[in-house]
Design a protein around this motif. Structure first.
Motif, mmCIF file in Angstrom:
data_model
loop_
_atom_site.group_PDB
_atom_site.id
_atom_site.type_symbol
_atom_site.label_atom_id
_atom_site.label_comp_id
_atom_site.label_asym_id
_atom_site.label_seq_id
_atom_site.Cartn_x
_atom_site.Cartn_y
_atom_site.Cartn_z
ATOM 1 N N UNK A 133 10.191 34.698 35.178
ATOM 2 C CA UNK A 133 11.577 34.284 34.860
ATOM 3 C C UNK A 133 11.845 32.827 35.011
ATOM 4 N N UNK A 134 11.395 32.057 35.883
ATOM 5 C CA UNK A 134 11.373 30.768 36.117
ATOM 6 C C UNK A 134 10.974 30.044 34.879
ATOM 7 N N UNK A 135 9.866 30.420 34.482
ATOM 8 C CA UNK A 135 9.161 29.698 33.166
ATOM 9 C C UNK A 135 9.937 29.966 31.939
ATOM 10 N N UNK A 136 10.437 31.258 31.722
ATOM 11 C CA UNK A 136 11.410 31.363 30.596
ATOM 12 C C UNK A 136 12.610 30.364 30.461
ATOM 13 N N UNK A 137 13.123 30.478 31.749
ATOM 14 C CA UNK A 137 14.281 29.591 31.839
ATOM 15 C C UNK A 137 13.882 27.889 31.804
ATOM 16 N N UNK A 138 12.571 27.780 32.085
ATOM 17 C CA UNK A 138 12.184 26.239 31.759
ATOM 18 C C UNK A 138 11.918 26.103 30.402
ATOM 19 N N UNK A 139 11.211 26.961 29.610
ATOM 20 C CA UNK A 139 10.946 26.881 28.497
ATOM 21 C C UNK A 139 12.355 26.807 27.560
ATOM 22 N N UNK A 140 13.294 27.422 27.911
ATOM 23 C CA UNK A 140 14.531 27.386 27.061
ATOM 24 C C UNK A 140 15.179 26.019 27.498
ATOM 25 N N UNK A 141 15.091 25.470 28.574
ATOM 26 C CA UNK A 141 15.918 24.275 28.905
ATOM 27 C C UNK A 141 14.920 22.957 28.979
ATOM 28 N N UNK A 142 13.562 23.276 28.945
ATOM 29 C CA UNK A 142 12.874 22.013 28.575
ATOM 30 C C UNK A 142 13.098 21.082 27.498
ATOM 31 N N UNK A 143 13.413 19.834 27.728
ATOM 32 C CA UNK A 143 13.616 18.787 26.565
ATOM 33 C C UNK A 143 12.367 18.579 25.597
ATOM 34 N N UNK A 144 11.417 19.539 25.513
ATOM 35 C CA UNK A 144 10.481 19.287 24.571
ATOM 36 C C UNK A 144 10.629 20.292 23.584
ATOM 37 N N UNK A 145 10.281 20.203 22.381
ATOM 38 C CA UNK A 145 10.061 21.143 21.445
ATOM 39 C C UNK A 145 8.859 21.766 21.581
ATOM 40 N N UNK A 146 8.679 22.926 21.740
ATOM 41 C CA UNK A 146 7.381 23.839 21.828
ATOM 42 C C UNK A 146 7.205 24.622 20.396
ATOM 43 N N UNK A 147 6.147 24.654 19.743
ATOM 44 C CA UNK A 147 5.874 25.497 18.580
ATOM 45 C C UNK A 147 4.690 26.060 18.852
ATOM 46 N N UNK A 148 4.568 27.445 18.448
ATOM 47 C CA UNK A 148 3.278 28.109 18.550
ATOM 48 C C UNK A 148 3.056 28.698 17.304
ATOM 49 N N UNK A 149 1.936 28.494 16.500
ATOM 50 C CA UNK A 149 1.747 28.889 15.458
ATOM 51 C C UNK A 149 0.654 30.270 15.332
ATOM 52 N N UNK A 150 1.084 31.289 15.125
ATOM 53 C CA UNK A 150 0.098 32.290 15.019
ATOM 54 C C UNK A 150 -0.776 32.648 14.058
ATOM 55 N N UNK A 168 -0.912 25.272 19.150
ATOM 56 C CA UNK A 168 0.199 25.095 19.904
ATOM 57 C C UNK A 168 0.715 23.737 19.740
ATOM 58 N N UNK A 169 1.879 23.348 19.562
ATOM 59 C CA UNK A 169 2.509 21.979 19.291
ATOM 60 C C UNK A 169 3.675 21.716 20.234
ATOM 61 N N UNK A 170 3.380 20.511 20.744
ATOM 62 C CA UNK A 170 4.631 20.067 21.503
ATOM 63 C C UNK A 170 5.421 18.937 20.915
#
Length: 936
Positions: A446-463, A555-557
């Motif tokens: 749950x903490x990681x989900x919160x981190x990903x939602x608030x982290x100041x980096x754009x994170x993209x996953x291409x499936x 995966x892109x940041x």
């Protein structure tokens, strides 16, 4: 006939000293009077000659009145009558024929009987020789079910020998009868009746399987039978009149000769076993001395001794297993006495074996354990129990154990209980630690989900299909709402080179990564939002590979570096964030250099692999298997190794591993090669996610889906059939076009039956649903048990009569009132009686009754149906279970509903059955409290 030295044999004394159990019976059915008996028979049956001579055979040896299944008298009488009418010997099968004891009661015995007629010169039966062999010991050895091959082979060999021996004896006795008839014809002219008796005795000596010879007081042979000729290797014409020591000088100092001399000196009957050096065999000898002669019987006991030795060795082996078992083992009696305790149990409880025998089972069982009563009930019901309980040591401390216990009976029918006990204290500690870690892992997720939602980096996953997944910061950077289905095309025209020129789509970092498999770190670009605003970003990307090494995504940041003046600080911020993610992400992350040495591991990796194993140079020492195929992984098959040696990017490979502590887990492993700014390999990163619980949940879901499908299939089948029947009958009524007449009444009856059946099925399904939801309604009140039985029987008697079944109330006194839901309990009784009617053949009997049992009312429904195999009994109350898949006489819900109703009352339901004899269902409910109208 006369013997050397003019000393005639006393054939009655010889007959009485024969070591085989023999009776001579008069041909006077049904009495079959006893007119002669051998000493061996008296010993075998524990009787005295004066007590049985002149009495009827079955008066002396009746059936055991305590054994209602005894058939010894009827079987023996039938055989004697056949021998009397057929004038031919008959060997009977092994018979159970208990022997009365002088002090009262009976002793269990098994015999192998042979009945032989003695005929006169006219072919008439003058007497019947009844010979038996005590095979009780062999039967008991067979009962023990010994698994050792050597013992079983020996028993089978002995059984075969007995059968051949019995047949051979019958043939010998038939030949003896023929010879006796010829001898009797001659003796009728020349000898007296006493001489005829002498020849009869001689025939007996010749027909027995024991070797026999007689010596006079000068140690000269006066008689020798055929079996003795065979064993001694000399014919009687060579030995009669000869001195024993002169013919067999090598036996002078043998145990046999010593026994002969001792018997004659002491004038006492001797019985012993000794080894013959000459014949290389063991023999049992019976010596019967008189002042003028010595009768010697002996037979080969080599195989018996070998069987006893094998049995002793088997007992030693089992004793060794008992003594050296790592688990505690107790053998107890029903009253709680401890008969045996192995070393592991004494060390576990802190008592000596003698203390446990003195104190009993209650010294180690914790009576405060709430699971104890249920465990005892289960063992009493099924004969065995396996589960966890709490036990106590001598010092008073409690500890958890895994207990496996069963009830068994010995050869005498006595009941005993075995208890195998394993201390699981350490396992419980590990389970509690695992639960704590799982809770912590969930919190970290749950903490990681919160981190990903608030982290100041754009994170993209291409499936693998080109779909894109991003966090909110990515959409904020591009200024648009990203759709997973539209892929990278929706933001490709927003990315520019630092000089402001558009970046061709093939130059996008995601395209380069997907095309070349390279990992790109910190590439500079400019993003132009739809509103025209521009700002610089740093983009990083890496490929995602499947288990075969093929690139299936990236995966892109994205990092906003618009604050050029704060570039260094922004860089430090990114590093801190990445470091924080690395340290706190709930999946294991390990970084290896180009040599394969693990240079960094996050706490999740240490928890997964162990603090030491997480930093080992490689994974060659770890055991692993592909989760889907079960094939073991070689040293070079691990994703991290392939990423280092082959540059592969491995994503989401499911591998089952064995951790250093011996536990096994399912891990989703990913590994990516790392490159420096010049594109050279700088190591690799491994990502390990523990998905053990997810795999278990997946399997549970699959099982749930299968159960659902089974239920839907049953409902679809069982509801469709009655509805079709209703429709067909209605169509028939419509075609008539006229008022119903008496002849059309069967159609209405058919509609009623199908509709009723449909209603029952629907009601059963509703009851099952309510039980699963925990909403089954129980309206308790004081209920008359007698009236309840009468009302239920009244509704069922007509149905039973249609099947020509005898349905009656089993009256055993007035049952007490109960505290429960009358309609629900009537439903249980109707279901059980309905099943009995359904499965009991025509002409059978069904008995229904109730009675008091402690503070409960016990109900029973007994039938004379075919019975239920023991292996089916544990499944009787499972939903949708039927012994035969082809049996469509029900949906398999009735007993499950009955169990739910009974247990909702706080009672129990079970079944007892014997194949071929019928089945009895029992259930209990609380009795009404005598002082009021309610009961908790």
């Amino acid at each position: 006939m006369s013997e050397p030295g003019d000393r005639a044999l006393d054939f009655r004394a010889v007959f009485e000293s024969v070591p085989e159990p023999l009776l001579v019976l008069a041909p006077d059915p049904p009495r079959f009077t006893i007119i002669a008996v051998s000493e061996a028979y008296l010993r075998a049956t524990m009787t005295r000659r004066q007590d049985i001579l002149g009495r009827a055979l079955f008066e002396v040896f009746p059936d055991n009145p305590a054994d209602p299944t005894a058939t010894g008298v009827s079987n023996l009488r039938s055989s004697l009558e056949r021998v009397l009418h057929g004038r031919a010997p008959e060997a009977m099968a092994v018979q159970k024929y208990d022997i009365p004891l002088r002090e009262g009661g009976f002793e269990e015995k098994y015999w192998s009987p042979l009945n032989t007629p003695v005929l006169d010169e006219h072919g008439e039966v003058t007497c019947i020789i009844h010979r038996v062999e005590d095979v009780t010991e062999l039967v008991r050895i067979q009962r023990k079910g010994l698994e050792q091959t050597s013992v079983m082979n020996a028993l089978r060999t002995r059984t075969g020998e007995m059968e051949v021996e019995i047949y051979r004896r019958a043939q010998q006795l038939q030949e003896a009868n023929r010879q006796l008839r010829e001898a009797n014809e001659e003796l009728a002219r020349q000898r007296t009746r006493a001489e005829a008796s002498e020849d009869c005795m001689t025939g007996v000596l010749e027909s027995i399987t024991d070797a026999f010879f007689a010596l006079d007081d000068q140690w000269r042979f006066t008689y020798i039978n055929r079996r003795a000729e065979d064993l001694l290797g000399h014919g009687r014409e060579q030995l009669l009149g000869k001195v024993l020591w002169e013919e067999f000088p090598e036996t002078w100092d043998s145990p046999f000769s010593q026994g002969y001399r001792r018997a004659m000196q002491e004038q006492k009957t001797l019985e012993f076993e000794a080894f013959s050096e000459i014949l290389d065999r063991w023999f049992q000898a019976h010596l019967y001395p008189t002042p003028q002669a010595l009768s010697v019987y002996f037979h080969d006991v080599t195989e018996h001794r070998r069987m006893r030795e094998t049995l002793r060795e088997s007992e030693l082996r089992y004793r060794a297993i008992f003594d050296h078992s790592m688990d505690g083992v107790l053998l107890t009696a029903p009253d709680g006495r401890v008969l045996m305790a192995n070393q592991a149990s004494t060390e576990m409880f802190g008592y000596t074996e003698e203390e446990l025998r003195t104190l009993g089972r209650q010294a180690v069982v914790d009576p405060s354990d709430p699971r104890l009563q249920a465990a005892l009930d289960e063992r009493r019901r099924s004969g065995r129990f396996r589960g966890e309980l709490t036990m106590k040591r001598k010092d008073g401390s409690r500890f958890p154990v895994e207990l496996s216990s069963c009830i068994f009976r010995d050869d005498h029918g006595a009941e005993w209980t075995s208890m195998f006990i394993r201390d699981i204290s350490e396992r419980k500690v590990r389970e509690e630690e695992r639960e704590r870690l799982l809770s912590q892992l969930d919190e970290e997720r749950r903490w990681l989900r919160a981190v990903l939602d608030t982290v100041p980096l754009g994170i993209i996953l291409i499936g693998p299909e080109g779909n894109v997944f991003s966090n909110p910061r990515t959409e904020e950077l591009f200024g648009i709402k990203l759709s997973p289905e539209r892929g990278s095309a929706q933001y490709a025209n927003l990315i520019l080179h630092p000089d402001g020129t558009p970046v061709p789509r093939e130059q996008l970092v995601s395209s380069r990564v997907l095309r070349t498999g390279e990992t790109i770190i910190g590439a500079e670009f400019i993003v132009e939002r739809p509103d025209g605003t521009r700002f610089p970003i740093l983009g990083s990307a890496a490929p995602i590979r499947n288990s075969e090494g093929r690139i299936i995504g990236a995966i892109g940041v994205l990092q906003d570096v618009s604050e050029r003046m704060k570039a260094q600080e922004a860089l430090r911020t990114r590093e801190q964030l990445l470091s924080g993610i690395f340290e706190h992400i709930p999946v294991g992350l390990r970084v290896a250099d180009t040599t394969g040495r693990i240079i960094r591991a996050n706490p999740a990796a240490s928890r997964l692999w162990g603090a030491t194993s997480a930093l080992t140079p490689g994974l060659g020492e770890c055991k692993g298997w592909h989760a889907d195929t079960g094939e073991p992984l070689g040293t070079n098959d691990w994703p991290l190794t392939r990423a280092l040696t082959k540059g592969e990017t491995c994503i989401g490979e499911l591998i089952r591993i064995e951790c250093p502590d011996g536990s096994r887990k399912v891990v989703m492993k990913s590994a990516l090669p790392l490159h420096d700014a010049q594109g050279r390999s700088s190591g690799a990163i491994a990502v390990d996610a523990d998905v053990t619980d997810l795999k278990e949940t997946e399997e549970a879901l699959r099982r749930a889906v299968r159960s659902r499908d089974d239920l839907l299939g049953i409902v679809a089948h069982d509801l469709r059939s009655p509805l079709n029947g209703i429709l067909l009958q209605l169509q028939l009524l419509r075609r008539q076009g006229q008022p119903l007449e008496h002849r059309e009444q069967p159609a209405l009856d058919a509609i009623q039956r199908n509709a009723s059946r449909m209603n029952r099925l629907i009601q059963d399904l509703l009851d099952v649903a309510r039980m699963e939801a925990g909403t089954l309604s129980i309206q308790r009140a004081r209920v008359s048990t007698a009236k309840l039985l009468a009302e239920v029987l009244e509704t069922q008697v007509a149905i039973a009569s249609e099947q020509t079944l005898d349905l009656r109330l089993d009256e055993r006194g007035a049952p007490p009132e109960l505290w429960g839901d009358r309609d629900r309990l009537a439903q249980v009784l109707e279901n059980l009686i309905g099943n009995a009617i359904k499965f009991t053949p025509r002409g059978g009997h069904i008995r229904v009754g109730a009675g008091a049992r402690e503070e409960e009312v016990l109900f029973w429904v007994a039938d004379t149906g075919p019975g239920i195999p023991a292996e089916h009994l544990p499944h009787l109350f499972d939903r949708f279970w039927q012994a035969s898949r082809t049996d469509k006489r029900g949906a398999g819900l009735g007993l499950a509903i009955a169990k739910g109703i009974v247990e909702s009352h706080g009672g129990h339901i079970w079944a007892e059955s014997q194949v071929g004899a019928g089945t009895t269902f029992f259930f209990t409910v609380p009795a009404a409290h005598p002082s009021g109208t309610s009961r908790v």
